[in-house]
Design a protein around this motif. Structure first.
Motif, PDB file in Angstrom:
ATOM      1  N   UNK A 285       0.815  -1.223   0.000  1.00 45.01           N
ATOM      2  CA  UNK A 285       0.000   0.000   0.000  1.00 45.01           C
ATOM      3  C   UNK A 285       0.844   1.267   0.000  1.00 45.01           C
ATOM      4  N   UNK A 286       2.154   1.134  -0.287  1.00 42.30           N
ATOM      5  CA  UNK A 286       3.032   2.286  -0.424  1.00 42.30           C
ATOM      6  C   UNK A 286       3.506   2.375  -1.870  1.00 42.30           C
ATOM      7  N   UNK A 287       3.728   3.593  -2.342  1.00 38.95           N
ATOM      8  CA  UNK A 287       4.220   3.794  -3.700  1.00 38.95           C
ATOM      9  C   UNK A 287       5.575   3.112  -3.876  1.00 38.95           C
ATOM     10  N   UNK A 288       5.741   2.350  -4.950  1.00 32.22           N
ATOM     11  CA  UNK A 288       7.039   1.748  -5.247  1.00 32.22           C
ATOM     12  C   UNK A 288       8.022   2.795  -5.762  1.00 32.22           C
ATOM     13  N   UNK A 289       7.524   3.778  -6.477  1.00 30.39           N
ATOM     14  CA  UNK A 289       8.345   4.874  -7.009  1.00 30.39           C
ATOM     15  C   UNK A 289       7.710   6.194  -6.616  1.00 30.39           C
ATOM     16  N   UNK A 290       8.516   7.095  -6.121  1.00 30.37           N
ATOM     17  CA  UNK A 290       8.027   8.392  -5.659  1.00 30.37           C
ATOM     18  C   UNK A 290       7.417   9.199  -6.809  1.00 30.37           C
ATOM     19  N   UNK A 291       6.297   9.826  -6.542  1.00 32.73           N
ATOM     20  CA  UNK A 291       5.678  10.745  -7.502  1.00 32.73           C
ATOM     21  C   UNK A 291       6.554  11.998  -7.584  1.00 32.73           C
ATOM     22  N   UNK A 292       6.900  12.415  -8.810  1.00 35.21           N
ATOM     23  CA  UNK A 292       7.856  13.510  -8.977  1.00 35.21           C
ATOM     24  C   UNK A 292       7.413  14.457 -10.089  1.00 35.21           C
TER      25      UNK A 292
END
Length: 758
Positions: A285-292
């Motif tokens: 439930x956590x992003x695998x890659x940060x939103x940028x």
């Protein structure tokens, strides 16, 4: 569909055509094969260009008369030809280059602070050109360095994906990053500012492994990376490079140059990166890659002066909005304790310049200044920080007989303020502000053709720590023109600000304990380097570069994750920290055949305290990298296969009951790229990253501890603040995203296009 349209429009919107008078055009080749990215210019003028991927070049707006045409690139003899130019005539000049009998003769500046032939300097300097980084296209220089032997980009956070650069196993704060020789990326910028340096404007990257504080001061303890931007004359008129991935990542690089009047030319570069597609393949439930969402604008101004004296200014503005966390996080939850997210707003600007004084002596004044403002939250923990670093330096370069002397003085200004206890005293907020004056001298002695000796000494004064001396010595011996051995020994130092460097201290997952007033770290390094050039009868050319290294640290500051799983303890090590090992790389070029680059590093990085020796955390015992390039001329196709292999590293687990692995497995990331160069000025490329679909969650029950309870609302603590086992927490864990040693992105495809106008 919108991203694809934006991608295509971004490329062609910047394609311009200028009116021209007389021109020279043609192809540059060697043994029938095109030679790309050759610098070609007209001697005594500002007219220059570089050949494209097909060896094609164009020189425009050439005045009438006789001119000397010069073409040069690594691995080939320099080309000279006098040609007479007629008015309004398009001249054709096809150039054939001969393989150099003395290769690796490019100029480097990082080792001695002045231009010197790479083969002649006693200091081993590794040089990487843009073609090296294009074998595996990346959105920033941080990721691009993953294919350099002995260098590893380390991801420090599962949630916000920030990282630093490791050299020979040493942590990121020991690496100094320079832009055009100026120490402009440091402190907060090392963690958050490496992204967004436009790849399209990079001329070459020079890397030194080992201390360089004698010339560069604090932070150049384990090594340094100097990013050198393109020369305004030889840079292409326009470069546009953009790619997209099936994850939804979009990267755009633009570079151009133009003149302002007769004596001013300007280089402009823009980098834009966008990723807004939350993915959770590992199911936590956590992003695998940060939103940028980030943009970086770089500009460099060169001014013509009498007697060809140097005057240049450059600047960069960087803005980024990034967040990672639970998939349902939105900005309205920023700083709250309902939905966990790490949100970072970064604004940063930098300026740097060089001015050669109008005197008979060679005196160069250099300066840089950067301002870094960061507004971030880690869950419900805010981190607001401002950092300003100013640097100015005056150097004197003088040759007397066999002595090449470089002397100088420098002044560094550091300002740092944040909302943590790092900048507080009993009276309240107290920003860190310090001036560090320095003087240094270096003498390089040429003892005939075979021998060269270098000695240097630097003195820095920091009011917090007093006088700091950093000596240095180097020796080069050429057995033959093809066999060179170098012995280097030197010291380094680092003045520390923990909160700018340790992301784990900011996640809110662990308390930070500073045991005492920290002393500056000191290091001693010795490095033995051997360079061998091999020429085959069939035109094969190979270079073997091997080193043995040893670094010993005093007052080393290493975060202790083990004593208390809910704390990070900082203290000067009462013992020793050692990094030792051997590395080697081999580059092989076959005429009209494949090119192979392979490297490997074996290392032992450990700390010894109270008679107990431990491997340093998050440091691999061995690593390898490779790159295989093969060109099919009939198809105008080039295939690049690149990869890395990393040995086990000790990981920051939460005590003996943590079910996650204490050591990582051996892991590898491999990539393939296909490039097509059959169109005029346009190159198409596509490929697959992470062919093995490797991610660190493989073989682990989870990566982020208690991802379902990021604020520890359901954790029971004892009187000492330690988590205790309960039915819903049988392993006595707390939320912890610091267990990370590689990227969470699995296999993905990419497609891109480059447009180059010379």
């Amino acid at each position: 569909m919108n991203k694809i349209l934006f991608f295509v429009c971004s490329i062609f919107a910047f394609i311009t055509v200028k009116a021209q008078n007389s021109t020279i055009s043609g192809t540059i080749s060697s043994n029938g094969s095109p030679v790309a990215f050759v610098n070609i210019y007209i001697k005594g003028t500002e007219i220059g260009a570089a050949s494209d991927e097909n060896g094609v070049y164009v020189l425009k707006n050439i005045p009438t008369g006789k001119h000397t045409i010069i073409a040069s690139t690594i691995g080939f003899e320099q080309f000279h030809k006098i040609i007479t130019i007629s008015k309004n005539v398009d001249h054709v000049l096809n150039i054939s280059l001969n393989p150099a009998t003395e290769s690796l003769d490019e100029m480097v500046v990082t080792g001695t602070l002045k231009p010197v032939n790479r083969l002649e300097t006693p200091v081993p300097v590794e040089v990487y050109k843009p073609t090296f980084f294009k074998k595996n296209p990346t959105a920033n220089i941080f990721e691009a360095l993953q294919n350099v032997n002995g260098v590893r980009p380390q991801i420090n956070c599962n949630v916000c994906n920030t990282g630093d650069i490791h050299i020979n196993g040493l942590e990121g704060p020991y690496t100094l990053v320079l832009i055009d020789g100026m120490p402009i990326v440091s402190g907060l910028g090392t963690v958050y500012g490496l992204s967004g340096i436009p790849n399209s404007l990079i001329e070459q990257v020079e890397i030194i492994k080992g201390p360089a504080s004698t010339l560069y001061g604090s932070e150049a303890v384990g090594g340094l990376i100097n990013i050198i931007t393109k020369n305004n004359v030889s840079a292409p008129q326009l470069v546009a490079d953009s790619f997209i991935t099936d994850w939804g990542e979009l990267n755009l690089d633009l570079g151009t140059k133009f003149n302002l009047g007769k004596k001013t030319n300007v280089l402009l570069g823009i980098n834009y990166f966008k990723y807004d597609n939350p993915i959770d393949n590992n199911g936590d439930n956590f992003t695998d890659l940060t939103i940028q969402d980030r943009i970086s604008v770089f500009q460099k101004w060169n001014f013509q002066r009498d007697n060809s004296r140097l005057l240049s200014f450059a600047g960069r503005y960087f803005y980024e909005d990034r967040w990672g966390g639970e998939l349902q996080w939105t900005p309205e939850f920023r700083g709250g304790n309902e939905i966990y997210g790490e949100s970072i707003y970064t604004r940063r600007w930098e300026i740097l310049g060089k001015y050669e004084l109008p005197l008979e002596e060679q005196l160069m004044l250099s300066f840089s200044y950067n301002d870094h403002s960061q507004n971030s939250v880690y869950g419900d923990v805010p981190y607001i920080a401002d950092q300003r670093i100013g640097f100015t330096q005056l150097t004197w370069d003088k040759t007397i007989a066999i002595h090449s002397i470089l002397a100088g003085t420098a002044l560094r200004y550091n300002y740092y303020d944040d909302n943590t206890t790092a900048t507080m005293d009993v009276n309240g907020n107290l920003p860190n502000e310090v001036l560090i004056p320095s003087i240094f001298i270096q003498d390089e002695v040429s003892l005939g053709k075979k021998h060269a000796l270098l000695a240097g000494l630097r003195y820095d004064y920091d009011k917090r720590h007093g006088a700091i001396w950093t000596p240095r010595g180097a020796y080069r011996y050429k057995f033959t023109d093809n066999d060179i051995i170098r012995l280097n020994a030197g010291t380094g130092f680092r003045v520390v600000n923990l909160f700018t460097e340790e992301h784990a201290a900011l996640t809110g997952a662990r308390d930070v304990i500073i045991a005492e007033e920290l002393k500056p770290e000191r290091s001693f390094n010795i490095n033995l380097n051997y360079l061998k050039k091999i020429y085959g009868d069939n035109g094969t050319f190979a270079v073997l570069d091997a080193s043995v290294f040893y670094t010993n640290f005093n007052n080393a500051i290493i975060p202790d994750y083990d004593t208390n799983p809910n704390q990070i303890l900082y203290d000067n090590l009462n013992g020793r920290s050692v990094s030792k090992g051997v590395s080697a790389s081999l580059d092989i070029s076959l005429i009209n055949g494949p090119k192979l680059m392979i490297g490997a590093t074996l290392q032992d990085v450990s700390t010894t305290e109270n008679g107990v020796t431990k491997r340093q955390i998050l440091t691999e015992s061995y690593a390898a990298n490779w790159g295989l390039t093969y060109t099919i001329n009939a198809w105008d196709m080039t295939i690049d296969y690149t990869g890395n292999l990393y040995g086990p590293m000790r990981l920051p687990t939460l005590g003996v009951n943590d079910p996650r692995r204490e050591f990582s497995p051996t892991w590898s990331i491999q990539n393939i790229q296909f490039s097509h160069k059959g169109f005029s000025n346009i190159e198409l490329y596509a490929g697959v990253k992470n062919l093995l679909n490797w991610t660190p969650n493989k073989g682990n029950p989870f990566i982020i501890a208690r991802a379902h309870d990021p604020f520890d609302k359901e954790v029971t603590f004892d009187n000492n603040g330690n988590a205790v086992a309960t039915p819903n927490n049988p392993n006595a864990l707390t939320f912890d995203p610091s267990y990370v040693y590689g990227p969470n992105q699995g296999i993905r495809t990419f497609f891109g296009m480059r447009y180059t106008l010379n």
